[in-house]
Every structure is written in structure tokens, then in C-alpha cells.
Design a protein around this motif. Structure first.
Motif, PDB file in Angstrom:
ATOM      1  N   TYR A 108      -5.485  -2.070  -7.162  1.00 41.73           N
ATOM      2  CA  TYR A 108      -6.734  -2.823  -7.153  1.00 41.73           C
ATOM      3  C   TYR A 108      -7.751  -2.283  -6.167  1.00 41.73           C
ATOM      4  O   TYR A 108      -8.884  -2.761  -6.104  1.00 41.73           O
ATOM      5  CB  TYR A 108      -6.484  -4.312  -6.888  1.00 41.73           C
ATOM      6  N   GLY A 109      -7.381  -1.274  -5.395  1.00 45.64           N
ATOM      7  CA  GLY A 109      -8.339  -0.715  -4.447  1.00 45.64           C
ATOM      8  C   GLY A 109      -7.749   0.473  -3.726  1.00 45.64           C
ATOM      9  O   GLY A 109      -6.591   0.847  -3.910  1.00 45.64           O
ATOM     10  N   ASN A 146      -0.860  -4.725  -6.189  1.00 48.45           N
ATOM     11  CA  ASN A 146      -0.465  -6.137  -6.214  1.00 48.45           C
ATOM     12  C   ASN A 146       0.394  -6.423  -7.439  1.00 48.45           C
ATOM     13  O   ASN A 146       0.174  -5.865  -8.507  1.00 48.45           O
ATOM     14  CB  ASN A 146      -1.700  -7.030  -6.238  1.00 48.45           C
ATOM     15  N   LEU A 147       1.364  -7.305  -7.250  1.00 52.36           N
ATOM     16  CA  LEU A 147       2.180  -7.810  -8.341  1.00 52.36           C
ATOM     17  C   LEU A 147       1.983  -9.315  -8.376  1.00 52.36           C
ATOM     18  O   LEU A 147       2.328 -10.019  -7.423  1.00 52.36           O
ATOM     19  CB  LEU A 147       3.658  -7.477  -8.129  1.00 52.36           C
ATOM     20  N   ASP A 148       1.406  -9.810  -9.458  1.00 54.13           N
ATOM     21  CA  ASP A 148       1.139 -11.238  -9.631  1.00 54.13           C
ATOM     22  C   ASP A 148       2.374 -11.889 -10.229  1.00 54.13           C
ATOM     23  O   ASP A 148       2.618 -11.803 -11.422  1.00 54.13           O
ATOM     24  CB  ASP A 148      -0.076 -11.447 -10.518  1.00 54.13           C
ATOM     25  N   LEU A 149       3.158 -12.545  -9.395  1.00 57.98           N
ATOM     26  CA  LEU A 149       4.396 -13.175  -9.848  1.00 57.98           C
ATOM     27  C   LEU A 149       4.161 -14.478 -10.581  1.00 57.98           C
ATOM     28  O   LEU A 149       5.026 -14.932 -11.323  1.00 57.98           O
ATOM     29  CB  LEU A 149       5.327 -13.417  -8.666  1.00 57.98           C
ATOM     30  N   ALA A 174      -6.864   5.691   5.651  1.00 60.08           N
ATOM     31  CA  ALA A 174      -6.035   4.622   6.210  1.00 60.08           C
ATOM     32  C   ALA A 174      -5.072   5.128   7.281  1.00 60.08           C
ATOM     33  O   ALA A 174      -4.739   4.397   8.209  1.00 60.08           O
ATOM     34  CB  ALA A 174      -5.259   3.936   5.102  1.00 60.08           C
ATOM     35  N   LEU A 175      -4.620   6.330   7.119  1.00 60.71           N
ATOM     36  CA  LEU A 175      -3.665   6.912   8.070  1.00 60.71           C
ATOM     37  C   LEU A 175      -4.248   8.172   8.686  1.00 60.71           C
ATOM     38  O   LEU A 175      -4.921   8.954   8.008  1.00 60.71           O
ATOM     39  CB  LEU A 175      -2.362   7.298   7.355  1.00 60.71           C
ATOM     40  N   SER A 219       0.861  -1.180   0.000  1.00 59.11           N
ATOM     41  CA  SER A 219       0.000   0.000   0.000  1.00 59.11           C
ATOM     42  C   SER A 219       0.893   1.224   0.000  1.00 59.11           C
ATOM     43  O   SER A 219       2.004   1.205   0.530  1.00 59.11           O
ATOM     44  CB  SER A 219      -0.947   0.011   1.204  1.00 59.11           C
ATOM     45  N   VAL A 220       0.404   2.268  -0.642  1.00 57.50           N
ATOM     46  CA  VAL A 220       1.171   3.504  -0.769  1.00 57.50           C
ATOM     47  C   VAL A 220       0.204   4.674  -0.628  1.00 57.50           C
ATOM     48  O   VAL A 220      -0.937   4.611  -1.087  1.00 57.50           O
ATOM     49  CB  VAL A 220       1.941   3.548  -2.116  1.00 57.50           C
TER      50      VAL A 220
END
Length: 68
Positions: free
Chosen positions: A41-42, A61-64, A47-48, A21-22
Motif C-alpha cells: 500500500y505504500g 497489509n493483510l486485512d484479516l 527507510a534504512l 515492511s520489507v
């Protein structure tokens, strides 16, 4: 970015996905993640909370399993 490349290269040896998350306004971080193949993706709203200021986070997400 060498650090992102090193982390994802190691991750390929032991996991199928890498998530992160960033902070949503941190475009300087989002761009290199997208260049490395991470896909947003969302969003996690509020959040903070820092000094009573709320910040949203982009979930990526990175789908390896689809690499190579």
C-alpha cells in the motif's frame, strides 16, 4: 510459508490487520507475503541507512477482517 501461516493464523484470533515492511529489492520475501494475501500500500523511501547506502521499504497489509 509455514511461519507466515502460523503468524497470520494466530493474528486472526486477536487483531483485524497485520502490517509489515520489507526491503523493496527483497523479492524473495515480497513474493511469499503477497501469496499469503498481503497487499502493498505504500513505500517508505530511504527507510534504512546501512553504511551510507539508503534502502526503500515496501509497506504491506493483510486485512484479516475480510478473511474466511
Amino acid at each position: 510459508m509455514p511461519l507466515i501461516a502460523a503468524v497470520t493464523a494466530y493474528a486472526e484470533t486477536c487483531v483485524d490487520d497485520v502490517g509489515l515492511s520489507v526491503e523493496a529489492a527483497n523479492h524473495g520475501a515480497i513474493r511469499p507475503y503477497e501469496a499469503a494475501g498481503f497487499v502493498p500500500y505504500g513505500i517508505e523511501l530511504r527507510a534504512l541507512n546501512i553504511a551510507d547506502v539508503f534502502y526503500d521499504e515496501i509497506l504491506m497489509n493483510l486485512d484479516l477482517s475480510r478473511q474466511g
